[in-house]
Scaffold this active site. Structure first.
Site, PDB file in Angstrom:
ATOM      1  N   ASP A 132      14.162  -8.049   2.138  1.00 41.81           N
ATOM      2  CA  ASP A 132      13.544  -8.811   1.061  1.00 41.81           C
ATOM      3  C   ASP A 132      13.377  -7.970  -0.201  1.00 41.81           C
ATOM      4  OD1 ASP A 132      13.467 -10.943   2.717  1.00 41.81           O
ATOM      5  OD2 ASP A 132      11.299 -11.209   2.716  1.00 41.81           O
ATOM      6  N   CYS A 174      11.301  -5.530  10.527  1.00 40.89           N
ATOM      7  CA  CYS A 174      11.002  -5.978   9.173  1.00 40.89           C
ATOM      8  C   CYS A 174      10.831  -7.485   9.015  1.00 40.89           C
ATOM      9  CB  CYS A 174      12.056  -5.441   8.219  1.00 40.89           C
ATOM     10  SG  CYS A 174      11.786  -3.697   7.813  1.00 40.89           S
ATOM     11  N   ASP A 175      10.762  -7.912   7.753  1.00 43.05           N
ATOM     12  CA  ASP A 175      10.196  -9.191   7.331  1.00 43.05           C
ATOM     13  C   ASP A 175      10.757 -10.422   8.028  1.00 43.05           C
ATOM     14  OD1 ASP A 175       9.407  -7.246   5.496  1.00 43.05           O
ATOM     15  OD2 ASP A 175       9.232  -8.694   3.871  1.00 43.05           O
ATOM     16  N   LYS A 176      12.044 -10.493   8.252  1.00 39.25           N
ATOM     17  CA  LYS A 176      12.635 -11.673   8.881  1.00 39.25           C
ATOM     18  C   LYS A 176      13.147 -11.369  10.280  1.00 39.25           C
ATOM     19  CE  LYS A 176      11.576 -13.900   5.290  1.00 39.25           C
ATOM     20  NZ  LYS A 176      10.954 -12.730   4.659  1.00 39.25           N
ATOM     21  N   GLU A 523      10.710 -15.622  -2.191  1.00 39.80           N
ATOM     22  CA  GLU A 523       9.590 -14.686  -2.330  1.00 39.80           C
ATOM     23  C   GLU A 523       9.669 -14.073  -3.719  1.00 39.80           C
ATOM     24  OE1 GLU A 523       8.572 -12.026   1.118  1.00 39.80           O
ATOM     25  OE2 GLU A 523       9.134 -10.479  -0.332  1.00 39.80           O
ATOM     26  N   SER A 549       5.404 -11.918  -1.379  1.00 40.52           N
ATOM     27  CA  SER A 549       5.571 -10.765  -0.519  1.00 40.52           C
ATOM     28  C   SER A 549       4.227 -10.404   0.089  1.00 40.52           C
ATOM     29  CB  SER A 549       6.102  -9.586  -1.336  1.00 40.52           C
ATOM     30  OG  SER A 549       5.944  -8.372  -0.638  1.00 40.52           O
TER      31      SER A 549
END
Length: 666
Positions: A132, A174-176, A523, A549
């Site tokens: 991201d 991480c994020d996803k 985001e 974020s």
């Protein structure tokens, strides 16, 4: 942005390699090989009853070099989000998308070696993930949230593609990729599964963390920093090659939530990537997976409504990313559990104090590795258990209850030595990082999130109320802001206005067409970070139907529903409209209302009538580069409960919308 290659590539060099091999060597092609020595451990019963795929799988395993005498050991699958290609000495052969998955292969190898030592057959597969941070402000962000569902689907398909497997070890950072891995493992049901968090990167000895450094463009545009300074801090921000960012963003919060769910072993979230304590977690997790198998435990024994609630409690106590309001319901849905509602989130946040002082929330803002040394998730859980806020009877992947794990942690040498190390290395008292409720309250830590309503957000919105600048809060602990709307239908237009100084103190930036149908619910950290770092933007508020974020802070209201392109009233705001935002940080209530226009004020009731009479703006449109893949995702998500339902694919509801027949339970 890139530098062009200065080496001309000839057609001859493409068609035939020259000078690298002796003449004729490349043409020395073999057509046969002796094959593995030994014999498959087959029985007559196996030949008569096993599917051909199971038998051929043994041939494949022998062909890849596994000892034929060990082919009937139990099989376990290791799935990861590994990306890039490292040489043995750690130097890059090909880069990954981000540091978060760069060293994950080391965890895979450590776990595989442990499984082999335990007389099991490890398999490894991967579905890598995007970054991201890398896609902020680019069209790549329109694939970010949709990717989570795609990855979860791929990971589930890989799990089912090893039908002889006895359990799954997931490794992600991480994020996803990490939410996708949690969704996949949550669906495992009676199958054992353990998640190994990929850890965090270290702080630079001198410079800026990976959150602040993402504002070098905005600060340079406003002459806050020099080109030389930007180049230096940008180079050092990711101070070690592996792990998620140093702040409590979506990656770190997802690691915390995984451990809080009981899917990860105690004190594995937020470990420093590449270090022995990080590698040890992979080996112990492999042993835990085998233990679950021996105990006939499955994921369904770990993931329950009570464990989902525990994860929500930890999210509030840490001050976690608002993106988990999307991801945790998706994990619950994958486990066939009720999805937590906005009302449940609000109720938990009213009762659970924030206890962790971490980046970006502050007040001092410690890095995630320092939170780990201070005791991480189990240390926070000790305080929450003392306050009666946790269900400690739930099972964890250790095979024991959460209460038993916390009893171990409280008396462990590991706890004492790591907390002491934080004091000795960084001069930080661990009790200043993770605080008791009374101490946290005395230092101004407030509850994490609030869900405002109003004539601009009739179906809800979210703000991380704990991260609003304290100097903007009135004596009654209420944030109040009223100002003129500055309306933008693209993120690019908004960031340009902020950089060139045309957004003024007191304005309310209204960024629309950023929801699922407009831009894949992008985001917009480059917007929120710029507002935070530029002094004249301290008194600027932000409303958007996009998301934030996990490192975003400030007076930023996101997830506004309905989104502009779904007929939401936020899509009727015009330049100069007067908008009022009120956030009560004690009661965790809030409002977001149109209260006037350029001609004057008239209050929220008249604002509602005005909005009802207005037509949507004529310039509302999806982003011109919105991929068809993301358009499809948005349609499926809308049919499945939307943003507040976790942006999942509810197959039964989708099939029903298409006129088909819903699945019936056996």
């Amino acid at each position: 942005m890139e530098t062009e290659s200065r080496t001309a590539i000839s057609l001859a060099s493409v068609l035939e390699s020259q000078g690298k091999e002796s003449p004729g060597k490349l043409e020395s092609v073999r057509t046969h090989a002796p094959g593995p020595a030994g014999a498959l451990p087959l029985s007559a019963e196996m030949l008569l009853s096993e599917p051909s795929g199971n038998l051929f799988g043994l041939s494949q395993n022998a062909g890849m070099g596994w000892d034929p005498s060990r082919l009937l050991d139990p099989e376990f699958l290791i799935l990861s989000t590994h990306g890039g290609l490292r040489a043995e000495d750690g130097h890059p052969i090909a880069l990954g998308f981000h540091t978060g998955h760069w060293e994950v292969g080391l965890l895979v190898a450590e776990a595989a070696r442990e499984l082999k030592a335990l007389r099991a057959v490890p398999f490894a597969g991967a579905c890598t993930d995007p970054c991201d941070g890398r896609t902020q402000g680019t069209t790549g962000m329109m694939d970010s949230l949709p990717f989570r569902n795609d990855a979860a689907m791929v990971l589930r398909r890989l799990m089912r593609s090893l039908p002889t497997g006895k359990g799954v070890l997931g490794i992600a950072t991480c994020d996803k990729g990490l939410p996708a891995m949690m969704m996949a493992l949550a669906s495992a049901g009676s199958l054992p599964a353990v998640l190994v968090p990929g850890g965090v990167t270290l702080l630079p000895e001198a410079g800026e963390d990976a959150g602040k450094v993402q504002t070098i463009g905005a600060r340079f545009a406003q002459q806050q920093i020099t080109l030389e300074y930007a180049a230096e801090v940008g180079c050092r921000a990711c101070a070690s090659p592996g792990g998620g960012c140093q702040f409590l963003g979506t990656a770190a919060t997802s690691q915390v939530v995984a451990e809080a769910l009981g899917l990860s072993l105690p004190h594995t979230a937020l470990a420093p990537s590449g270090q022995p304590i990080w590698l040890d977690a992979a080996a112990r997790s492999a042993r835990a997976l085998m233990r679950m198998h021996q105990l006939h435990m499955g994921v369904a024994d770990v993931l329950t409504s009570a464990s989902i609630r525990n994860a929500m409690v930890l999210h509030a106590a840490f001050g976690g990313s608002t993106n988990l309001l999307i991801h945790l319901p998706a994990v619950a849905f994958s486990a066939r559990l009720p999805r937590p509602s906005v009302h449940e989130w609000a109720e938990i946040n009213r009762h659970v104090p924030r206890l962790v002082d971490a980046l970006p929330n502050g007040p001092r803002g410690f890095a995630t590795v320092q939170v780990f040394l201070a005791g991480g998730v189990p240390e926070v859980m000790l305080h929450l258990r003392g306050a009666g806020l946790l269900d400690t009877g739930v099972k964890t992947v250790s095979g024991e209850t959460l209460g038993a794990c916390l009893d171990w942690w409280q008396q462990s040498e590991r706890r004492q030595s790591l907390r002491q190390a934080l004091t000795e290395q960084d001069g930080i008292d661990p009790d200043d990082v993770i605080m008791a409720p009374d101490q946290a309250r005395s230092r101004g830590l407030t509850s994490t999130v609030c869900f405002p309503l109003g004539n601009l957000a009739p179906e809800g919105a979210v703000i991380k109320s704990t991260a609003i600048d304290p100097s903007l809060i009135d004596e009654d602990n209420v944030y109040r802001h009223r100002g003129p709307a500055r309306v933008f239908v693209t993120e690019a237009a908004a960031i340009q206005a902020i950089k060139n100084g045309s957004v003024a103190q007191g304005d309310v930036v209204v960024l629309i067409c950023g929801g699922p149908a407009g831009a894949g619910m992008q985001e917009i950290y480059q917007i929120t970070s710029a507002l935070k770092q530029l002094p004249h933007c301290k008194h600027v508020a932000l409303l958007t139907d996009a998301r934030f974020s996990g490192v975003s802070t400030g007076a930023c209201v996101g997830h506004i529903s309905p989104e502009a392109l779904a007929g939401g009233p936020i899509g009727k705001i015009v330049e100069g409209d007067r908008i009022e935002i009120v956030i009560d940080r004690d009661r965790l209530t809030g409002t977001v209302n149109l209260v006037g226009d350029a001609a004057g004020l008239y209050g929220p009731d008249e604002g509602s009538r005005t909005l009802a009479m207005r037509e949507p703006r004529a310039d509302l449109h999806p982003h011109p580069a919105l991929p068809d893949d993301t358009r499809l995702w948005a349609a499926l998500v809308q049919a499945s409960g939307g943003v507040w339902g976790g942006c999942v694919y509810d197959t039964d509801r989708i099939v029903a919308r298409l006129g088909g027949t819903a699945k019936t339970e056996p």
